[in-house]
Motif scaffolding. Structure first.
Motif, PDB file in Angstrom:
ATOM      1  N   ARG A 112       0.863  -1.194   0.000  1.00  0.00           N
ATOM      2  CA  ARG A 112       0.000   0.000   0.000  1.00  0.00           C
ATOM      3  C   ARG A 112       0.889   1.230   0.000  1.00  0.00           C
ATOM      4  NH1 ARG A 112      -4.503  -1.668   4.627  1.00  0.00           N
ATOM      5  NH2 ARG A 112      -4.960  -3.720   3.747  1.00  0.00           N
ATOM      6  N   GLU A 114       1.272   4.082   1.328  1.00  0.00           N
ATOM      7  CA  GLU A 114       0.827   4.932   2.429  1.00  0.00           C
ATOM      8  C   GLU A 114       1.983   5.795   2.886  1.00  0.00           C
ATOM      9  OE1 GLU A 114      -2.215   3.483   5.216  1.00  0.00           O
ATOM     10  OE2 GLU A 114      -1.245   1.549   4.952  1.00  0.00           O
ATOM     11  N   GLY A 119       4.655   1.534  12.682  1.00  0.00           N
ATOM     12  CA  GLY A 119       3.587   0.546  12.540  1.00  0.00           C
ATOM     13  C   GLY A 119       2.819   0.668  11.237  1.00  0.00           C
ATOM     14  N   ARG A 120       3.295   1.515  10.321  1.00  0.00           N
ATOM     15  CA  ARG A 120       2.616   1.662   9.021  1.00  0.00           C
ATOM     16  C   ARG A 120       3.663   1.630   7.915  1.00  0.00           C
ATOM     17  NH1 ARG A 120      -2.424   2.838   8.061  1.00  0.00           N
ATOM     18  NH2 ARG A 120      -2.861   3.567  10.159  1.00  0.00           N
ATOM     19  N   LEU A 124       3.678  -4.500   3.883  1.00  0.00           N
ATOM     20  CA  LEU A 124       3.249  -4.976   5.188  1.00  0.00           C
ATOM     21  C   LEU A 124       2.949  -6.468   5.085  1.00  0.00           C
ATOM     22  CD1 LEU A 124      -0.453  -4.531   5.450  1.00  0.00           C
ATOM     23  CD2 LEU A 124       0.712  -2.866   4.012  1.00  0.00           C
ATOM     24  N   ARG A 257     -15.401  -0.307   8.937  1.00  0.00           N
ATOM     25  CA  ARG A 257     -14.378  -0.909   8.077  1.00  0.00           C
ATOM     26  C   ARG A 257     -14.297  -0.155   6.743  1.00  0.00           C
ATOM     27  NH1 ARG A 257     -10.762  -3.194   9.738  1.00  0.00           N
ATOM     28  NH2 ARG A 257     -10.551  -4.794   8.169  1.00  0.00           N
ATOM     29  N   LEU A 282      -4.913  -4.097  15.620  1.00  0.00           N
ATOM     30  CA  LEU A 282      -4.101  -5.255  15.228  1.00  0.00           C
ATOM     31  C   LEU A 282      -4.651  -5.914  13.978  1.00  0.00           C
ATOM     32  CD1 LEU A 282      -3.811  -6.918  18.742  1.00  0.00           C
ATOM     33  CD2 LEU A 282      -2.267  -5.292  17.665  1.00  0.00           C
ATOM     34  N   GLY A 283      -5.941  -5.768  13.782  1.00  0.00           N
ATOM     35  CA  GLY A 283      -6.533  -6.429  12.626  1.00  0.00           C
ATOM     36  C   GLY A 283      -8.018  -6.191  12.623  1.00  0.00           C
ATOM     37  N   GLY A 284      -8.646  -6.713  11.603  1.00  0.00           N
ATOM     38  CA  GLY A 284     -10.086  -6.532  11.529  1.00  0.00           C
ATOM     39  C   GLY A 284     -10.662  -7.373  10.411  1.00  0.00           C
ATOM     40  N   GLY A 308      -2.220  -7.546  11.101  1.00  0.00           N
ATOM     41  CA  GLY A 308      -0.899  -7.097  10.684  1.00  0.00           C
ATOM     42  C   GLY A 308       0.192  -7.737  11.527  1.00  0.00           C
ATOM     43  N   ASP A 310       3.367  -7.125  11.246  1.00  0.00           N
ATOM     44  CA  ASP A 310       4.370  -6.109  11.598  1.00  0.00           C
ATOM     45  C   ASP A 310       4.046  -5.458  12.944  1.00  0.00           C
ATOM     46  OD1 ASP A 310       5.537  -5.942   8.640  1.00  0.00           O
ATOM     47  OD2 ASP A 310       3.365  -5.839   8.556  1.00  0.00           O
TER      48      ASP A 310
HETATM   49  P1  AMP Z   1      -6.928  -3.681   6.807  1.00  0.00           P
HETATM   50  O1  AMP Z   1      -6.767  -4.690   5.701  1.00  0.00           O
HETATM   51  O2  AMP Z   1      -6.665  -2.270   6.373  1.00  0.00           O
HETATM   52  O3  AMP Z   1      -8.141  -3.861   7.613  1.00  0.00           O
HETATM   53  O4  AMP Z   1      -5.720  -3.982   7.794  1.00  0.00           O
HETATM   54  C1  AMP Z   1      -5.710  -5.092   8.641  1.00  0.00           C
HETATM   55  C2  AMP Z   1      -4.527  -4.969   9.555  1.00  0.00           C
HETATM   56  O5  AMP Z   1      -3.306  -4.954   8.795  1.00  0.00           O
HETATM   57  C3  AMP Z   1      -4.467  -3.663  10.314  1.00  0.00           C
HETATM   58  O6  AMP Z   1      -5.234  -3.722  11.465  1.00  0.00           O
HETATM   59  C4  AMP Z   1      -3.008  -3.552  10.630  1.00  0.00           C
HETATM   60  O7  AMP Z   1      -2.648  -4.350  11.738  1.00  0.00           O
HETATM   61  C5  AMP Z   1      -2.369  -4.106   9.399  1.00  0.00           C
HETATM   62  N1  AMP Z   1      -1.995  -3.014   8.479  1.00  0.00           N
HETATM   63  C6  AMP Z   1      -2.773  -2.352   7.594  1.00  0.00           C
HETATM   64  N2  AMP Z   1      -2.073  -1.452   6.898  1.00  0.00           N
HETATM   65  C7  AMP Z   1      -0.812  -1.514   7.358  1.00  0.00           C
HETATM   66  C8  AMP Z   1       0.409  -0.843   7.046  1.00  0.00           C
HETATM   67  N3  AMP Z   1       0.476   0.091   6.105  1.00  0.00           N
HETATM   68  N4  AMP Z   1       1.534  -1.204   7.730  1.00  0.00           N
HETATM   69  C9  AMP Z   1       1.494  -2.144   8.682  1.00  0.00           C
HETATM   70  N5  AMP Z   1       0.383  -2.835   9.013  1.00  0.00           N
HETATM   71  C10 AMP Z   1      -0.752  -2.518   8.377  1.00  0.00           C
END
Ligand code: AMP
Length: 421
Positions: A112, A114, A119-120, A124, A257, A282-284, A308, A310
């Motif tokens: 992504r 970003e 943590g971003r 990832l 979400r 942490l996730g969703g 995630g 990471d």
């Molecule tokens: P998402 O698919 O956006 O719902 O992300 C699910 C999980 O992936 C998030 O809760 C984070 O723990 C991790 N995550 C999402 N984007 C990133 C990122 N750019 N860097 C690190 N971890 C990420």
């Protein structure tokens, strides 16, 4: 010197231990829950993500890595795992398999574009599960409890499941109308992203990180008031199963979400730990009963989540799980001349095949330096080879904690070590 691309990092040293540990816990837990591993490509046809994740999502509108390959095909590096799994489910006709539902888990890198921060990252790693083919509330609760138990197994205790229901299409449409009506007079007071979201995906305004404390959002209508009877019943059933499975949850109506494809249950795993900022999620995941159809497959109810890795690595380091995870060796074999080295090489191999983690010197270190090396590696037992002992078929073992030495018959060394580690 060529440096790594912005927003990426190498998993080396201590990080490798944490990474493998997290992957190991997740895979083991998934196997107990009877999930099967799936690997899909890191790159896919761009239209897969445009159709599934949705043009209006942040991910597709501004974060994907898109390029043309040498055959002029539009390719996208996967920004998330669900779309690829669903594509594979349809392409491999898994809906026709005898054993249903199809329960899959995956892990791998996602991409992504970003703004990198703690943590971003731009590369990832996510771990995720998908259950395809069952509409049962048990599956919603099962995937949530799977992640919850995995966090618990890793020693992360202050995890809360924030859960909400978006209801079925009818409920969601009614709510969207009410929300748009309510927000219309206030829209100029919200952030520029929310202004865009108002046009494209108004529900997403509710989980805006910028406006989250604004009274406008705090007083907005809540989705739970717009769920029809069927959707309400379903949501309560999910909560009932979560109670039975002893999962700590909070109903949080701001969880919607980011992706277009969710309906009914949506949830996030959050930790109260300090210092993570908005990276405390942490996730969703959630239920997505229309995505398979949207991608030209048969109507198939599904539910899943992604976490995630990471971020989990950062957290595990923080809560100092190192003793369990860091390098530690069962046995270090010390040798100084060629005869001893030959014996050491064979011995180390025998021990390794007896599931004893061991090492020997290959740097021509002095005996003193080998003792130091053994300590650095955290060796529990030392094997001190010497030519005199070897002639008599004997081996000296030294306990590296108590410093006691004992001479053992070579034939009994493995049994001795197994019972003294
Ligand atoms: P998402 O698919 O956006 O719902 O992300 C699910 C999980 O992936 C998030 O809760 C984070 O723990 C991790 N995550 C999402 N984007 C990133 C990122 N750019 N860097 C690190 N971890 C990420």
């Amino acid at each position: 010197m060529i440096l790594k691309p912005k927003g990426t990092y190498d998993i080396v040293g201590e990080n490798s231990k944490y990474y493998n540990y997290i992957k190991g816990v997740f895979s083991t837990v998934c196997e107990y829950y009877n999930f099967n591993y799936i690997r899909t490509p890191i790159f896919e046809d761009s239209s897969l993500f445009h159709r599934s994740v949705g043009e209006s999502s942040d991910i597709v509108s501004k974060e994907t890595y898109d390029f043309k390959d040498r055959g002029d095909r539009s390719i996208t590096l996967r920004p998330e795992g669900t779309a690829g799994v669903v594509r594979a489910y349809i392409e491999n006709k898994m809906y026709g398999e005898v054993d249903q539902p199809i329960k899959l888990y995956y892990e791998g890198t996602m991409y992504r574009y970003e703004r990198p921060q703690a943590g971003r990252y731009r590369e990832l790693t996510q771990f995720g599960v998908e259950v395809l083919g069952s509409d049962s509330e048990i599956e919603d609760a099962e995937v949530i409890s799977l992640a919850y138990r995995a966090f618990e197994e890793m020693g992360i205790e202050d995890v809360v499941v924030k859960i909400n229901s978006l209801g079925d299409n009818e409920s969601r449409d009614n709510y969207r109308k009410a929300l748009v009506e309510y927000l219309k007079p206030h829209i100029d007071e919200l952030c520029p992203d929310c202004k865009k979201r108002f046009e494209t995906n108004p529900l997403r305004i509710l989980d805006c990180k910028v406006d989250k404390d604004s009274p406008i959002l705090k007083n907005a209508p809540v989705i739970t008031d717009y769920l029809n009877e069927e959707s309400k019943k379903r949501f309560n059933k999910v909560l009932e199963y979560l109670n039975v499975l002893d999962v700590d949850y909070e109903v949080d109506t701001s969880i919607v979400r980011g992706l277009d494809y969710y309906n009914h249950t949506v949830f996030e795993f959050q930790t109260e730990m300090e210092g993570l900022g908005s990276a405390n999620t942490l996730g969703g995941g959630g239920r997505y009963n229309h995505l398979v159809e949207l991608l030209d497959g048969p109507s198939t109810p599904c539910v899943g989540f992604a976490c995630g890795i990471d971020r989990l690595m950062i957290i595990l380091k923080e809560i100092n799980k190192d003793r369990e995870i860091k390098n530690s060796l069962d046995v270090y074999v010390l040798s100084v001349n060629e005869e001893e080295r030959l014996t050491a090489a064979r011995l180390v191999q025998d021990l390794r095949w007896s599931e004893i983690k061991c090492e020997m010197d290959t740097m021509n270190r002095s005996l003193k330096a080998q003792f130091k090396q053994a300590d650095r590696l955290g060796a529990r037992q030392l094997i001190l080879l010497n030519s005199e002992d070897l002639k008599r078929g004997i081996i000296t073992v030294k306990d590296n904690l108590t410093h006691e030495e004992i001479k053992i018959d070579e034939a009994e060394i493995i049994d001795y070590l197994i019972s003294n580690l």
